[in-house]
Each structure stands twice: as C-alpha cells, then as structure tokens.
Design a protein around this motif. Structure first.
Motif, PDB file in Angstrom:
ATOM      1  N   GLY A   1     -32.429   6.118 -14.984  1.00 25.75           N
ATOM      2  CA  GLY A   1     -32.919   5.040 -14.135  1.00 25.75           C
ATOM      3  C   GLY A   1     -32.058   3.795 -14.287  1.00 25.75           C
ATOM      4  N   ILE A   2     -31.668   3.487 -15.508  1.00 27.77           N
ATOM      5  CA  ILE A   2     -30.805   2.318 -15.741  1.00 27.77           C
ATOM      6  C   ILE A   2     -29.462   2.527 -15.054  1.00 27.77           C
ATOM      7  CG2 ILE A   2     -29.572   1.031 -17.529  1.00 27.77           C
ATOM      8  CD1 ILE A   2     -31.977   1.507 -19.354  1.00 27.77           C
ATOM      9  N   THR A   3     -28.968   3.764 -15.096  1.00 27.22           N
ATOM     10  CA  THR A   3     -27.712   4.063 -14.408  1.00 27.22           C
ATOM     11  C   THR A   3     -27.834   3.786 -12.921  1.00 27.22           C
ATOM     12  OG1 THR A   3     -27.356   5.816 -16.017  1.00 27.22           O
ATOM     13  CG2 THR A   3     -25.954   5.834 -14.076  1.00 27.22           C
ATOM     14  N   THR A   4     -28.946   4.255 -12.313  1.00 24.70           N
ATOM     15  CA  THR A   4     -29.130   4.049 -10.882  1.00 24.70           C
ATOM     16  C   THR A   4     -29.319   2.573 -10.554  1.00 24.70           C
ATOM     17  OG1 THR A   4     -30.326   6.127 -10.953  1.00 24.70           O
ATOM     18  CG2 THR A   4     -30.365   4.936  -8.876  1.00 24.70           C
ATOM     19  N   SER A   5     -30.037   1.857 -11.444  1.00 20.55           N
ATOM     20  CA  SER A   5     -30.359   0.456 -11.143  1.00 20.55           C
ATOM     21  C   SER A   5     -29.164  -0.469 -11.331  1.00 20.55           C
ATOM     22  CB  SER A   5     -31.458  -0.047 -12.072  1.00 20.55           C
ATOM     23  OG  SER A   5     -32.653   0.531 -11.750  1.00 20.55           O
ATOM     24  N   ILE A   6     -28.422  -0.262 -12.407  1.00 23.87           N
ATOM     25  CA  ILE A   6     -27.403  -1.247 -12.753  1.00 23.87           C
ATOM     26  C   ILE A   6     -25.992  -0.661 -12.815  1.00 23.87           C
ATOM     27  CG2 ILE A   6     -26.649  -2.909 -14.492  1.00 23.87           C
ATOM     28  CD1 ILE A   6     -29.577  -3.285 -15.219  1.00 23.87           C
ATOM     29  N   LEU A   7     -25.822   0.407 -13.584  1.00 24.09           N
ATOM     30  CA  LEU A   7     -24.456   0.866 -13.836  1.00 24.09           C
ATOM     31  C   LEU A   7     -23.757   1.339 -12.567  1.00 24.09           C
ATOM     32  CD1 LEU A   7     -24.956   2.777 -17.199  1.00 24.09           C
ATOM     33  CD2 LEU A   7     -24.365   0.408 -16.799  1.00 24.09           C
ATOM     34  N   ALA A   8     -24.375   2.305 -11.874  1.00 25.58           N
ATOM     35  CA  ALA A   8     -23.695   2.875 -10.709  1.00 25.58           C
ATOM     36  C   ALA A   8     -23.419   1.836  -9.613  1.00 25.58           C
ATOM     37  CB  ALA A   8     -24.475   4.067 -10.178  1.00 25.58           C
ATOM     38  N   PRO A   9     -24.417   1.034  -9.194  1.00 31.45           N
ATOM     39  CA  PRO A   9     -24.117   0.104  -8.106  1.00 31.45           C
ATOM     40  C   PRO A   9     -23.068  -0.950  -8.465  1.00 31.45           C
ATOM     41  CG  PRO A   9     -26.391  -0.161  -8.852  1.00 31.45           C
ATOM     42  CD  PRO A   9     -25.836   1.010  -9.563  1.00 31.45           C
ATOM     43  N   ASN A  10     -23.029  -1.406  -9.697  1.00 33.06           N
ATOM     44  CA  ASN A  10     -22.059  -2.447 -10.052  1.00 33.06           C
ATOM     45  C   ASN A  10     -20.685  -1.872 -10.331  1.00 33.06           C
ATOM     46  OD1 ASN A  10     -23.422  -5.115 -10.181  1.00 33.06           O
ATOM     47  ND2 ASN A  10     -24.802  -3.949 -11.483  1.00 33.06           N
ATOM     48  N   LEU A  11     -20.656  -0.878 -11.235  1.00 32.88           N
ATOM     49  CA  LEU A  11     -19.353  -0.443 -11.726  1.00 32.88           C
ATOM     50  C   LEU A  11     -18.597   0.372 -10.685  1.00 32.88           C
ATOM     51  CD1 LEU A  11     -20.362   0.270 -15.406  1.00 32.88           C
ATOM     52  CD2 LEU A  11     -19.434  -1.790 -14.380  1.00 32.88           C
ATOM     53  N   SER A  12     -19.328   0.928  -9.695  1.00 28.53           N
ATOM     54  CA  SER A  12     -18.609   1.653  -8.648  1.00 28.53           C
ATOM     55  C   SER A  12     -17.778   0.689  -7.812  1.00 28.53           C
ATOM     56  CB  SER A  12     -19.593   2.390  -7.753  1.00 28.53           C
ATOM     57  OG  SER A  12     -20.404   1.464  -7.079  1.00 28.53           O
ATOM     58  N   ARG A  13     -18.133  -0.594  -7.859  1.00 31.91           N
ATOM     59  CA  ARG A  13     -17.412  -1.561  -7.027  1.00 31.91           C
ATOM     60  C   ARG A  13     -16.113  -2.046  -7.646  1.00 31.91           C
ATOM     61  NH1 ARG A  13     -21.991  -3.583  -3.156  1.00 31.91           N
ATOM     62  NH2 ARG A  13     -23.251  -1.839  -3.834  1.00 31.91           N
ATOM     63  N   ILE A  14     -15.969  -1.871  -8.965  1.00 27.02           N
ATOM     64  CA  ILE A  14     -14.729  -2.323  -9.604  1.00 27.02           C
ATOM     65  C   ILE A  14     -13.536  -1.647  -8.941  1.00 27.02           C
ATOM     66  CG2 ILE A  14     -13.417  -2.370 -11.757  1.00 27.02           C
ATOM     67  CD1 ILE A  14     -15.915  -2.625 -13.281  1.00 27.02           C
ATOM     68  N   VAL A  15     -13.705  -0.346  -8.685  1.00 23.73           N
ATOM     69  CA  VAL A  15     -12.632   0.418  -8.054  1.00 23.73           C
ATOM     70  C   VAL A  15     -12.226  -0.222  -6.729  1.00 23.73           C
ATOM     71  CG1 VAL A  15     -11.972   2.691  -7.244  1.00 23.73           C
ATOM     72  CG2 VAL A  15     -13.574   2.481  -9.125  1.00 23.73           C
ATOM     73  N   ASN A  16     -13.242  -0.550  -5.912  1.00 20.63           N
ATOM     74  CA  ASN A  16     -12.935  -1.162  -4.612  1.00 20.63           C
ATOM     75  C   ASN A  16     -12.302  -2.531  -4.759  1.00 20.63           C
ATOM     76  OD1 ASN A  16     -13.753   0.913  -3.009  1.00 20.63           O
ATOM     77  ND2 ASN A  16     -15.889   0.224  -2.946  1.00 20.63           N
ATOM     78  N   HIS A  17     -12.770  -3.292  -5.755  1.00 21.70           N
ATOM     79  CA  HIS A  17     -12.176  -4.616  -5.968  1.00 21.70           C
ATOM     80  C   HIS A  17     -10.699  -4.495  -6.283  1.00 21.70           C
ATOM     81  CE1 HIS A  17     -15.637  -7.068  -5.558  1.00 21.70           C
ATOM     82  NE2 HIS A  17     -16.303  -6.515  -6.562  1.00 21.70           N
ATOM     83  N   VAL A  18     -10.356  -3.494  -7.109  1.00 23.09           N
ATOM     84  CA  VAL A  18      -8.951  -3.319  -7.464  1.00 23.09           C
ATOM     85  C   VAL A  18      -8.158  -2.851  -6.251  1.00 23.09           C
ATOM     86  CG1 VAL A  18      -7.363  -2.008  -8.907  1.00 23.09           C
ATOM     87  CG2 VAL A  18      -9.481  -2.843  -9.870  1.00 23.09           C
ATOM     88  N   LYS A  19      -8.761  -1.913  -5.505  1.00 20.88           N
ATOM     89  CA  LYS A  19      -8.062  -1.319  -4.365  1.00 20.88           C
ATOM     90  C   LYS A  19      -7.805  -2.354  -3.274  1.00 20.88           C
ATOM     91  CE  LYS A  19      -9.919   2.015  -1.796  1.00 20.88           C
ATOM     92  NZ  LYS A  19     -10.671   3.259  -1.636  1.00 20.88           N
ATOM     93  N   ASN A  20      -8.827  -3.179  -2.995  1.00 24.48           N
ATOM     94  CA  ASN A  20      -8.694  -4.140  -1.888  1.00 24.48           C
ATOM     95  C   ASN A  20      -8.129  -5.477  -2.327  1.00 24.48           C
ATOM     96  OD1 ASN A  20      -9.892  -2.196  -0.303  1.00 24.48           O
ATOM     97  ND2 ASN A  20     -11.951  -2.985  -0.704  1.00 24.48           N
ATOM     98  N   GLY A  21      -7.893  -5.630  -3.622  1.00 25.65           N
ATOM     99  CA  GLY A  21      -7.349  -6.893  -4.103  1.00 25.65           C
ATOM    100  C   GLY A  21      -8.371  -7.996  -4.245  1.00 25.65           C
ATOM    101  N   THR A  22      -9.675  -7.676  -4.051  1.00 28.51           N
ATOM    102  CA  THR A  22     -10.683  -8.733  -4.145  1.00 28.51           C
ATOM    103  C   THR A  22     -11.030  -9.068  -5.594  1.00 28.51           C
ATOM    104  OG1 THR A  22     -12.276  -6.982  -3.733  1.00 28.51           O
ATOM    105  CG2 THR A  22     -11.794  -8.444  -1.915  1.00 28.51           C
ATOM    106  N   LEU A  23     -10.433  -8.310  -6.531  1.00 28.72           N
ATOM    107  CA  LEU A  23     -10.682  -8.640  -7.933  1.00 28.72           C
ATOM    108  C   LEU A  23     -10.152 -10.049  -8.248  1.00 28.72           C
ATOM    109  CD1 LEU A  23     -11.839  -7.508 -10.585  1.00 28.72           C
ATOM    110  CD2 LEU A  23      -9.573  -6.713 -11.155  1.00 28.72           C
ATOM    111  N   ASP A  24      -9.125 -10.462  -7.496  1.00 25.24           N
ATOM    112  CA  ASP A  24      -8.589 -11.821  -7.666  1.00 25.24           C
ATOM    113  C   ASP A  24      -9.695 -12.863  -7.570  1.00 25.24           C
ATOM    114  OD1 ASP A  24      -6.473 -10.179  -7.384  1.00 25.24           O
ATOM    115  OD2 ASP A  24      -5.355 -11.434  -5.985  1.00 25.24           O
ATOM    116  N   TYR A  25     -10.544 -12.701  -6.539  1.00 20.72           N
ATOM    117  CA  TYR A  25     -11.611 -13.692  -6.320  1.00 20.72           C
ATOM    118  C   TYR A  25     -12.627 -13.664  -7.453  1.00 20.72           C
ATOM    119  CZ  TYR A  25      -9.558 -13.181  -1.714  1.00 20.72           C
ATOM    120  OH  TYR A  25      -8.676 -13.086  -0.694  1.00 20.72           O
TER     121      TYR A  25
END
Lengths: 269, 271
Positions: free
Chosen positions: A81-105
């Motif tokens: 449940g913790i994975t579904t609530s916090i880990l998966a939704p947040n950490l899955s976005r790191i990949v996109n931030h790196v890919k799209n360059g939005t990690l800068d922001y």
C-alpha cells in the motif's frame, strides 16, 4: 534552533499543500477506488488460498504456523500500500524528469530535491491495501493471543517505519540510477517482482534463496524480522537492528543521490 | 493486367504482416536492455519453486510423473513468452491522440499490437536462453532435454496460449474507448492469472471444487497446460488445444464487436 524548527514547520506546510493538490487530482478518478478495492481483496483471497495450500502439506511453513505467516502477509500488504501511495507515483517520475530535462527545475526549487522527488505526490489508492493489511495483522495477533498493549503497538509501528524506510531507500537507489541510464523504470519492476518473496516467512525458502533475500536484497528485514519482533519470536533488541539497517540504507540513498547529481548533465545540453 | 483480386488481397495482407513484424523487431532490438529487465522481472515461478521445494508437495499431487522443478522451470519459460501489455499501449495511444492517424491506415490496428508483441518475444529468445543457462548452473540435475517434436508442439501451444491471453487483454482494452485509465483493469486481470493459471501453485494441488472453477476460465490453459506439456507431465493435448482455439475464436468475436462499437463512439482526444 528556532530557525530549524521553523524550517520543519515550513516543509510540513508545503508537503500538506502538495498532498492536497495531488489528492484532488487523483479523486477525479473515483472508479479507481473500487477497482483498487476489488484488486486488493482478490489478491488477499488468492494469497490466503495459496497459503492454505502450503499448510495442507504440513502444519508449519518454515517453522511458522498459519497465523504467524498471516502477519508476514499483512506487513507485506501494508508495504505494498505504501508503494502504491507514495513510492510508485513519485519515483516513477524521476525517469521522466531526467528524460525531459525538467529535473533542472526541480533542482532549482528552494527545497531539498530528494524530498521533493520522493514526497511530492500522495495517492489514495494504496489505502485499501494498508487497511486490510492492518486488519489481517490484528486478526492474527488476536488469534495467537499476543496482547495488544500500547507498548506492542508502539513496537509494531516502529518496525513498520523502519521497514518502509528500507523499502523507500531501495526504490530511491534504483530510481536515481536514471541519471545515468535514463530508462530504469523497468528496474523498479524487477525490484518489485523480487520483493514478492516477502509475502512468506524467510525460513520457508531454501538456504541459497534465504541468503540472497537477507544479505543481497534485505527482504528479510522488510517483513519477516518485523513479524518476528511483533510475535515475540525474537527479543525486542531486534528493533535496534532493523532501525540501524534502515538508517544505513537511508544514508546510502541520500549519499548516492548527491553523487548521482554530480553526474547530471541535463537534457539537451 | 489480370490477376485474381482475392488471392491478391491475401498476399497483400501477408506482406503487410511481414513488414510490420520486421519493423517492430527492429524497434524492439533498440530496447534490448529493457526487455532483459522485463525478462528478469518474471522470476515469480522460481521464487515459488523455492517455497514448494521445502514442502511435501509430492504428497498432494496424485498424478504420476510430476516433477516440481521441471514444472516451475517450464512455467518460467511459458510465462516469458506469454507476456501481454496491449491495454497499456492502447490506452497510451488513445490518450496521446495517436489513435486517429492509426485508424486511417488500411491495416486493422489489432495487427500492429499483435506483431509488436511477437517481435518482443523474438527479441526475448536469446535473453531467456541465457537465463536458462544460468539456471542450469544454479540448479544442477534439474534439466532435461525435450524431444524435438515435443519442442515444436510446445512452441505452437505457447504461441496459442499467448494469442488467447492477448485476445483477453485486447477485448478488455476496448473499454479504453469509454473510460480513461483503463490500465487499472489490467491490475484486475492479473489476479485470476496469478492464482488460476498455475503460476504460483500447480493446479493439481487445488481442492477439487476450486480447480473445477479454474478450468471454466481460460487461465489454466494459458500456463499450466503448456508448462505440463514442456515438463513431460501427462496431459490431454488434443482437448486442451481445442479449448485454447475455442477461447481464441470466442474472444476474437467479442473484441471485434466491441471494436466496431468503440470506433463509432470514439471522438479523438483533443478534437
């Protein structure tokens, strides 16, 4: 001292806002709650069924009786449940931030980047799993007559906190490798599929697997050891061990993120 | 110029399928590393093998010649080649607005996804072969060499099983036309697959009533049947293949009807 205190208040206020907005977004999809509930119940009955098959061939599974094994399953469901609530939704976005360059922001924001990346979103869909996990544990504890004193409950939540921290650190370590490899989302799927082993007590596995699940990937410390502490199979000092391991893993994840950022070159530059 | 238009159409279709396959294979080769990771994430049967090997499972299974290690190793292989993610792709294509240009193409969209799945499996072959080699070192004395004809038959059955599983997901993917986030449905589809297919426990260990319910669903035929076949455990091959074909046709019919309704209902994202 006071400024530090204020800082924590500030951070909690910001997090509260973040969570309000993310909850508002998720609640657009109310049918999801029903699907999630059906899915959690289906998984629960399936797991109980498989567990009952194991116990058909003998009264113990790796030295654990049925109700004790249920506690392991309950802790697994809470962590899921913790994975579904916090880990998966947040950490899955790191990949996109790196890919799209939005990690800068993200890095430019006046808030710790690891904190922002890890706790920006909270999703309500992990709640059914957490609730049913807790109910399962209470039911089993009552069945094997462990008294639910305030002290025991405190111990339980301490263990749960430590194992969630270990789980988080594992996820974050993997997710932060996306700084180099970009597409590592599948790696977290691999982690998830290995963590499934945490549904059952570690002693039920053959020696080779047990060694891997204890020392290589600390699955034993996610579900089995906390369950042992709660049942009273091991002494309360084990809490210290879980907490120390959790602290070590968290420190590593923090160090590793700082190290990874040194290698971050931003997209398209 | 004179030609038989009917035959021409079939030939044209085969050519399209061939080029789609080649195209998708080239695409999948680009994602080898990811596919290797996906393959690694299919280790559930091996974890379950570890658990079952510590119990007295042989007492539960009445059938002769059942070999636990062979069963779960076969289940591992079958699982590798029956992975389906079409709901996820289809949902993404709809939400991102890619469906409209796809609809204009003269090839039904079904074939694009179907060939992409097959191309992924072809990319998986060497990865799975490597994993089996590693497993044969880790688990010595548990390997066997199936006869050539058995291997061909199993390959065909796995392909059939994959097709049925694909059709199940394709039929449910049609709900993307009506609801957003249909991928949550995939979570639901995973549950009967996990517990009724024989992935976590051989179906022969189930109580009679529950295994009877399981056999009313397509799931045991998707994994348990091919795994038993590959491990050399006695199964009724003709009957099981017939049932697989029945499910494939039945689901094809349903999904075609749903597709027709869905396309009519479809208004294109952002239009």
């Amino acid at each position: 001292m006071k400024s530090k205190f204020n800082k924590y208040i500030n951070i909690s206020m910001v997090l509260l806002r973040f969570w309000q907005t993310s909850l508002a977004i998720e609640l657009e999809y109310q049918l999801n709650m029903l699907i999630e509930l059906v899915s959690v119940l289906g998984n629960l009955f399936g797991s109980l069924f498989i567990l009952s098959l194991f116990y058909k061939s003998g009264p113990l599974l790796g030295g654990w009786n049925f109700f004790e094994a249920l506690i392991v399953l309950g802790i697994y469901m809470i962590l899921e449940g913790i994975t579904t609530s916090i880990l998966a939704p947040n950490l899955s976005r790191i990949v996109n931030h790196v890919k799209n360059g939005t990690l800068d922001y993200v890095l430019l924001k006046p808030i710790d980047s690891q904190l922002w990346l890890s706790l920006r979103i909270i999703s309500p869909w992990g709640l059914p799993s957490q609730l049913i996990g807790i109910l399962l544990i209470i039911y089993s504890l009552v069945s094997i007559q462990v008294d639910l004193s305030l002290f025991n409950i405190l111990i339980f939540f301490t263990c749960l906190f430590a194992s969630s921290l270990i789980l988080y650190s594992l996820w974050f370590l993997l997710a932060s490798t996306s700084i180099w490899f970009v597409k590592v989302w599948n790696a977290t799927e691999v982690l998830r599929s290995i963590l499934v082993a945490g549904r059952y007590p570690m002693s039920a596995y053959p020696r080779g697997l047990r060694t891997i699940f204890t020392f290589l990937i600390p699955i034993a410390f996610l579900t089995t050891v906390p369950a042992e502490v709660i049942i009273g199979r091991v002494s309360n000092e084990y809490i210290a061990i879980i907490l120390i391991i959790a602290a070590i893993f968290f420190a590593i994840s923090r160090r590793f993120w700082k190290f990874a950022l040194l290698h971050y070159t931003s997209a398209s530059s | 110029m004179s030609y038989k238009p009917r035959q021409h159409k079939v030939l044209w279709f085969l050519r399209v399928i061939k080029s789609l396959l080649i195209n998708q294979y080239a695409l999948m080769m680009e994602y080898r590393a990811e596919i290797a990771l996906w393959a690694l994430s299919g280790i559930l049967p091996l974890i379950m093998l570890g658990l079952w090997s510590q119990t007295n499972i042989q007492d539960l299974i009445e059938l002769q010649g059942f070999n636990l290690k062979r069963y779960f190793l076969s289940a591992f292989v079958v699982r590798q080649f029956t992975v389906v993610w079409v709901i996820f792709s289809f949902e993404e294509d709809i939400v991102q607005g890619r469906l409209s240009p796809f609809l204009l193409q003269p090839v039904p969209l079904f074939w694009r996804y179907y060939t992409s799945h097959i191309a992924e499996q072809i990319t998986r072959v060497p990865i799975v072969a490597l994993m089996i080699m590693i497993l044969s070192v880790v688990l010595p004395n548990s390997f066997w060499l199936p006869k050539f004809t058995e291997l061909i038959l199993t390959t065909f059955v796995i392909f059939l099983a994959f097709t049925v599983r694909f059709m199940i997901h394709w039929a449910f993917a049609m709900s993307c036309f009506w609801v957003e986030r249909a991928s949550s449905i995939e979570r639901l589809l995973l549950i009967p697959y996990l517990f009724f297919s024989g992935l976590v426990a051989p179906i022969d260990t189930f109580p009679k009533e529950i295994s009877q319910i399981a056999y009313l669903t397509p799931y045991p035929y998707l994994l348990s049947f091919p795994a038993n076949l590959l491990s050399g455990h006695h199964v009724n091959i003709q009957l099981n293949i017939m049932i697989l074909i029945f499910w494939a046709l039945f689901l094809f019919l349903i999904s075609t009807l749903a597709w027709k309704k869905g396309v009519k209902h479809f208004t294109a994202m952002g239009a």
